[in-house]
Design an enzyme around this catalytic site. Sequence first.
Site, short mmCIF file in Angstrom:
data_model
loop_
_atom_site.label_atom_id
_atom_site.label_comp_id
_atom_site.label_asym_id
_atom_site.label_seq_id
_atom_site.Cartn_x
_atom_site.Cartn_y
_atom_site.Cartn_z
N HIS A 156 0.87 -1.17 0.00
CA HIS A 156 0.00 0.00 0.00
C HIS A 156 0.90 1.22 0.00
O HIS A 156 1.76 1.36 0.89
CB HIS A 156 -0.91 -0.01 1.23
N ASP A 157 0.73 2.11 -0.96
CA ASP A 157 1.67 3.22 -1.12
C ASP A 157 1.79 4.08 0.13
O ASP A 157 2.88 4.60 0.43
CB ASP A 157 1.33 4.06 -2.36
#
Length: 463
Positions: free
Chosen positions: A237-238
């Site tokens: 997840h960025d």
Amino acid sequence: MQKCNLAVDIGASSGRVLAGFLKDGQLQLDEIHRFENKMENQNGHLCWNIDKLYEEVKLGIKQSVEKGFNPISIGVDTWAVDFVLLDEQKNRLTDAVAYRDHRTDGIMEEIFSFIDQKEIYKQTGIQFQPFNTIYQLYALKKEDPMIFDQAHYFLMIPDYLHFLLTGKLSNEYTNATTTQLLNAESEDWNSEFLENLGIPKHLFQPPMKPLQTLGPIREELKEELGVDLQVILPGTHDTASAVMSVPATETIYISSGTWSLMGVEHEKPISSEEAFSYNFTNEGGVHHNIRFLKNIMGLWMIQEVKREYQDKYSFQDFVDLAYKETQFDSTVDVNDARFLSPKSMIEAIQSYCKETNQLEPKTPGELAVCIFNSLVESYHAAAKQIEELTNKSYPSIHIIGGGSKNNFMNEKLAAKSGKEVYTGPTEATGIGNLIAQLIATNEVESVEQSKEIIRESFTISKF
């Protein structure tokens, strides 16, 4: 050849492949390849062109070798919640439908009719967004009930790209938490919710923690790309990767890009009634901690205004224009649902102002100052809520990501909040991705050391 690690960071509007390596105690970056990413209409839905994204990843690997690098590992991070399903032969069954697609309209409220909303929050700790994976899966089931008879595997976007690279199936933990289908305590898929939704649990892999090696790239890829490298799980997840690059502890952070993710790092989930009412989320962190944060609409609004003006103005132009319109004081609730995916962002902003008896912004400068001031108001409110919910006072706010370059907002937030505002690094997500790989390969020993490296390597500004 210079040994390096490769970070693939794909956002909602663009992607990049970064080479990173340590030199004299500093993290050096080289942008190898940058490419466009956008939603496209496919089969009646807004979708991501996942096949094109994979080709861009491969191109970035090739170009790193052509530039004289010797990459030893790679990791992919992207936005959250979106996914694909694979069949028994591991072929893709579904398009990569984008979270801004309207298939989830009304779905969240429908699910609340048979799964209690507060129980969902109590068990997952995840804030309610109409596009969360739980609602996307149920929307898919309503649209195509037979699809789950064929489906065997559920992969989120970075999981799928890792699968294409290695042939190995995984559901990485930080991204899995964003689905609103993971039990916050057990850190495993919520069997009760999946059964109530009619979604087979066998689709899901046991959540795999970041900082682990998934495996080498496939043999045919080694020949095609001219390199042998390991795939290491960053926070896929960025935002999880971005938070890894905050060069301080005991601070409120804002990961500022298309979305603004504002929160603190915490040891355990906070799933209280108050956190529920403020719609905060408890997402998994890279180091077995919790990112207690709030999703705020972010710079998506100015991105859309920029697009409507056919890119006549740069983002810096909008900042400059905002400085000239400081007397314009209309603001909007940036989290109003109308701003999620409007046909015209300009008209959506103007209609909100009209409905609330405020002056409608007409010029590019008025639109910019309206958006920026509205975001600052939202940040200030969220900061007060964070301190209330954690029962703790934070002296500073640290802004990372591309939005940290907006000095108009930085100055306004420092003045509004009375806190010190620090900014940088801008390539936060790629840096966090690389740091995770360096920790996994024992080139960096600890989180504390990684924060020192970041402070020494990148410009940090103070407001």
